[in-house]
Structure formats: C-alpha cells, structure tokens
Design a protein around this motif. Structure first.
Motif, short mmCIF file in Angstrom:
data_model
loop_
_atom_site.label_atom_id
_atom_site.label_comp_id
_atom_site.label_asym_id
_atom_site.label_seq_id
_atom_site.Cartn_x
_atom_site.Cartn_y
_atom_site.Cartn_z
N MET A 35 0.84 -1.27 -0.01
CA MET A 35 -0.23 0.04 0.13
C MET A 35 1.05 1.28 -0.16
SD MET A 35 -3.20 0.77 2.59
CE MET A 35 -4.13 -1.01 2.08
N GLN A 36 1.97 1.16 0.76
CA GLN A 36 2.88 2.53 0.69
C GLN A 36 3.45 2.63 -0.49
OE1 GLN A 36 5.11 0.80 4.27
NE2 GLN A 36 4.59 2.77 5.35
N ARG A 37 3.97 1.43 -1.30
CA ARG A 37 4.42 1.53 -2.56
C ARG A 37 3.76 2.15 -3.54
NH1 ARG A 37 8.39 -3.64 -3.67
NH2 ARG A 37 9.57 -3.77 -1.69
N PHE A 70 -5.43 7.49 1.45
CA PHE A 70 -5.10 8.00 2.65
C PHE A 70 -3.42 8.03 2.60
CE2 PHE A 70 -9.31 6.86 4.40
CZ PHE A 70 -9.60 7.97 4.88
N LEU A 71 -2.82 7.02 2.31
CA LEU A 71 -1.36 7.24 2.44
C LEU A 71 -0.86 8.19 1.45
CD1 LEU A 71 -0.20 3.59 2.90
CD2 LEU A 71 -0.39 5.39 4.56
N SER A 91 -12.97 3.06 7.61
CA SER A 91 -12.10 2.12 6.97
C SER A 91 -12.25 1.11 7.31
CB SER A 91 -10.78 2.55 7.07
OG SER A 91 -10.49 3.88 6.47
N ARG A 92 -12.26 -0.29 6.33
CA ARG A 92 -12.24 -1.71 7.12
C ARG A 92 -11.25 -2.43 6.56
NH1 ARG A 92 -17.52 -0.97 4.49
NH2 ARG A 92 -16.99 -2.01 2.67
N HIS A 98 -4.96 1.11 9.16
CA HIS A 98 -3.55 1.71 9.57
C HIS A 98 -3.29 2.76 8.75
CE1 HIS A 98 0.89 0.35 9.99
NE2 HIS A 98 0.62 1.49 10.46
N ALA A 99 -3.72 2.59 7.37
CA ALA A 99 -3.30 3.93 6.40
C ALA A 99 -4.08 5.12 6.96
CB ALA A 99 -3.79 3.40 4.93
N ARG A 100 -5.41 4.99 7.23
CA ARG A 100 -5.89 6.22 7.54
C ARG A 100 -5.68 6.79 9.07
NH1 ARG A 100 -12.79 6.36 7.43
NH2 ARG A 100 -12.98 8.74 8.27
N HIS A 101 -5.07 5.75 9.89
CA HIS A 101 -4.41 6.40 11.05
C HIS A 101 -3.33 7.37 10.81
CE1 HIS A 101 -6.74 3.24 14.10
NE2 HIS A 101 -7.50 4.43 13.37
N ALA A 102 -2.45 6.73 9.96
CA ALA A 102 -1.17 7.37 9.50
C ALA A 102 -1.47 8.76 9.03
CB ALA A 102 -0.48 6.41 8.51
N PHE A 103 -2.54 8.99 8.09
CA PHE A 103 -2.75 10.12 7.42
C PHE A 103 -3.48 11.26 8.50
CE2 PHE A 103 -6.57 12.85 6.21
CZ PHE A 103 -5.88 13.74 5.36
N GLU A 104 -4.38 10.61 9.45
CA GLU A 104 -4.89 11.26 10.86
C GLU A 104 -3.68 11.76 11.74
OE1 GLU A 104 -9.54 9.94 10.60
OE2 GLU A 104 -8.02 9.00 12.17
N GLN A 105 -2.78 10.79 11.88
CA GLN A 105 -1.67 11.17 12.96
C GLN A 105 -0.73 12.28 12.28
OE1 GLN A 105 -0.20 7.35 13.81
NE2 GLN A 105 -1.72 6.67 15.04
#
Length: 493
Positions: A35-37, A70-71, A91-92, A98-105
C-alpha cells in the motif's frame, strides 16, 4: 528479465488477487508495504502529469483502495502539498485502517461524505473502489462521482476508475471519468476494452518495484498488441510472391463497400486483387481504381474460375443476404481457401452455420457477434472476452471482435487487445478496410492469428495517424489508406 517485460500482459481480477497473495505470502512483502509503495507511485504519477498542482482532494473508499488514497494524501502533505480527504464511511481491514490512522496522525482530517461541496483542488484523486467492484455504484457514491466531475478538475484514478469493471470493461452505471489511471502490480484486462476506454484516460502501469519472481509461472489472460509491421520485401520479389486476393461482394447499390475492401487489400500489400461483383459496378470500379481487376459475376458458375486463380478470399462487404449473395457465399466456403468473413458473410453464417476452412478470420462488430452467438449486444458488452473466445471456439477460426479495444481471439483461448483507434473511426466503411487489410496479410503468408493481430493493429494505428492534423470528427475510411501504406513500410511511428 525485469518487471517491465510484463507491461503488455493483462490479467483478470482473480489473477491480480493471486499475485497480491504471492507478494505477501511467498515473497514476504507485507500488505501495508504494498500500500505504501502504491501511494508513493501514485504521488510520482500525479506530479508527473500535473507538476503545478498544489492542492489535491482525495476521495477514499472504505477498503484497500481507500487506504492507498489515505497514504497518498499523507505523502502529499509531507511533500508540502495541501491534501484534503473525503471519506466514504469508516475504513475496513487492518491495512486500510492503519493507512487512515497514518494520515490522521500526520495532522490530516478525513471529512465524511454527506453531499457537501468538494474542497478546492487542482487535482482530484479517485480512491473509492479498486478491482473488486463489479456492480453499479450506490446512489450516494454516484452522487459523489458526479460532484467530482462538476468541479471540472482533472482526476487521477488509483488502480481502476470507480464504477468500471476491471475484469470486463463494462460500466453498469455512473463511473469516474479519469484523465489518468495509475494501475498497480499488474495491468487489468478490463481497462482496455468495451466502455472502459472512455473512462480510464491514459493508463500508467506501476509494478511497485516487485521482483521478476512474482510473475513466474503466471500466464496472463490476454496481452496488449505491440506496434508491428511486415519486414521489408526481398529485392527480387514479384507480384506472385504476395498472393492474390479475391474480394466477393457489392450487391446492387453497395459498390463502395467492395471497392474499399479491394483497395485496402492493394494498400495492404497483396500482389493482385480481383473483385467479384455485380455488372453494374464495373465501370465505376475500373475508372476509380484500375488496379482492381473487377469481374461481373451473376452466380456461382461465373465465380468458380476466379476462385481457381485466388489464394485468399475476402467475403462479405456489400454482399447482401439475398439469393445472389447467398449463392456466392456458399461457393466461396466450398472452395476451402483461406478467407476473411465480414458483414453479410457473418450474417449468413449466423443463419446457416457451416464448417469453415483453415486460416479463416471473422471480423464481427458486437451486433454481428450477438447474432452468431444467439444473444444480444448487451450480453456481448457484459463480457467481451468470453464472447470473443466463444466465437473463436464455436467456429474454429480467429476472431476480431471490433469496437473500442478490439479483441483478437483464437480457438485455443488466446486473446490480444488492440490498444489503438479512436471515435472518428466509428463511420461507414472502416470494417470493409479491415477486411481487405487482413486478407492482404493472409495473402502475403501470415497465418490467421498474425494476420488478425497485425491487421487490427495497422488499421487502428492508421486511424490514429489520420486524425493527427485534422482531428477525429469527419474521418472517412479512405483517409486511412495513406497512413496504412506508411506504417507498412516503416515510415510512420
């Protein structure tokens, strides 16, 4: 071999999921890293196509496609861009969450979609749904897609434009009209045919730095045709080396169809081209194109001596389905020569199925394909791959299923997609040209598969070259003949 060697390979959604699983389970690359890539590749793509963009709005769905979005938004913020996110609910799945949390954090705020006006942006990103969606968008999602279009801003789609079936190219309802689609890991076959070409914009494939081992043992479902032409002729060549095409057709009032077919066979490189047609057409054919050897044929007895001299037949343009056309059609099939069947040659076959000779190419449009399969055009459009394969298997012939992203299929299930062509080619006579081109290639020694693939590609590329200066609207069939000749001789890109 490097990953770039796979750029012409096309996969089904099921195959893409298997590749994803192999990357995670066998190669040991976590799903979140993929997902990051994907997000990093998407940001590079966005900046390549819109280098002046400073504000982006990312529309994120609940699954992994939304996680990519999100990422991407998080990376864009880190790069100094303003990135807003509109989210379709929660998100599900672990990676998407995890990706959504990374954006929000990182300080980002996900705005839930509730029919509001979208934020000001230079580019919109569609990260709503990925490859898995095979139904029409729900009404609230369709409303968001309409709102995206209403902004007038360019759209980057991640993996697949939402609302497009990545397996078939069908668009069952509202869908995103992307300017660019960046697709990850493997190219999805549905992006290149059917309705999809009107929605995907420019497709950019990103293998995400995955190793060659990912593709080993995987056979793609289809391939994209590469640009090709014939090799130069030997200096000692003579017309007998390049075959004799006999074009059969031109019922009362349809001289144009058989002339276009015959002239395309000449421009396609056949050594000799004869035309079997109604007597009333001879003067027009001889005066307009004297290189065509036009013969008055009133029935099978007059056709037989022409068949004995021919090496390849082109049957159908302007043939009609009356007694004259039916009699010539039967006689041509009984000759057992390699041939191209088009237009009324196909309509007669749908009414009266017959065993076909070897080295036969059928060139149906969706309506003709539907008649041959005993169904309707809507069913053909739902799965063009299945239709092309069924036609090829049923008739033991190579099939060119025409339309946006024409498909070429053989009886063993092999499929290629023609990635060229344009809407200007939706005009009378284009199919007659294709018949003549493919017949000429058969006459010059190509087998049915190569003649169909090369012929479909040359025809579509000539159509694209013919629109380069004057545009698409108003394109006519004869505009393709000069670009066709240039392509055949390696004089054009």
């Amino acid at each position: 071999m490097t990953a770039s060697a796979h750029r012409h390979e096309l996969y089904t959604v099921e195959q893409v999921r298997a590749l994803d699983r192999r990357a995670i389970d066998t190669l040991g690359i976590p799903g979140y890293e993929l997902m990051q890539r994907a997000a990093a590749a998407a940001l590079v793509c966005l900046r390549q196509h819109w280098p002046q963009a400073r504000r982006i709005a990312v529309c994120c769905g609940p699954g992994n496609n939304g996680g990519d979005g999100f990422l991407l938004a998080a990376l864009a913020r880190e790069a100094g861009l303003q990135a807003e996110v509109i989210a379709l609910g929660d998100s599900r799945g672990d990676d998407a969450i995890h990706a959504r949390h990374a954006f929000e954090q990182g300080g980002g705020v996900a705005h839930p979609w509730a029919g509001q006006v979208l934020p000001e942006a230079d580019v919109l990103v569609d990260a709503l749904f990925g490859t898995g969606l095979q139904r029409a968008l729900a009404p609230d999602v369709a409303a968001l897609v309409r709102r995206m279009h209403d902004t007038g801003r360019p759209i980057l789609a991640l993996d697949v434009p939402s609302g497009v079936n990545a397996d078939t190219g069908e668009v069952p309802g509202q869908a995103v009209h992307a300017d660019v689609t960046v697709t990850f890991i493997a190219a999805k076959r549905g992006l290149y045919t059917g309705q999809a070409p009107g929605y995907v914009g420019r497709v950019q494939w990103e293998p995400l730095g995955l190793p060659e081992a990912l593709w080993q043992g995987f056979t793609p479902d289809a391939v994209l045709l590469p640009p090709r032409t014939l090799p130069p002729r030997p200096r000692q060549a003579h017309k007998g080396d390049n075959g004799h095409v006999l074009a059969i057709g031109g019922e009362h009032g349809t001289a144009g169809a058989i002339r276009l077919c015959g002239e395309a066979a000449l421009r396609g490189g056949a050594g000799l081209v004869s035309v079997a047609t109604r007597a009333e057409h001879l003067v027009a054919l001889n005066s307009a194109r004297p290189e065509l050897m036009a013969h008055a044929v009133d029935g099978p007895q007059a056709l037989e001596p022409l068949l004995r001299r021919a090496t390849v037949l082109a049957v159908g343009p302007g043939l009609g389905q009356g007694a004259w056309g039916h009699a010539l059609w039967l006689t041509a099939l009984d000759a057992g020569l390699p041939m191209v069947l088009d237009a009324d040659g196909l309509n007669l076959l749908s009414r009266e199925p017959r065993q076909l000779p070897d080295r036969v190419v059928l060139t149906p449009h969706p309506g003709e394909a539907a008649r041959l399969l005993g169904t309707d055009t809507a069913a053909i459009g739902k799965d063009r791959f299945a239709a092309a394969r069924a036609l090829a298997q049923r008739h033991g012939a190579v099939v060119i299923l025409k339309g946006a992203g024409s498909l070429i299929a053989d009886p063993e299930g092999q499929v290629a997609i023609c990635p060229w062509g344009n809407p200007g080619m939706a005009s009378g006579g284009m199919g007659d040209l294709l018949t003549g081109i493919v017949a000429a290639l058969l006459a010059q020694g190509c087998d049915a598969w190569d003649a169909a693939c090369l012929g479909a590609g040359l025809h579509a590329r000539a159509g694209d070259l013919a629109t380069r200066d004057e545009g698409e609207r108003g394109l006519i069939a004869t505009d393709l003949l000069l670009p066709l000749r240039r392509l055949l001789n390696g004089k054009a890109p």
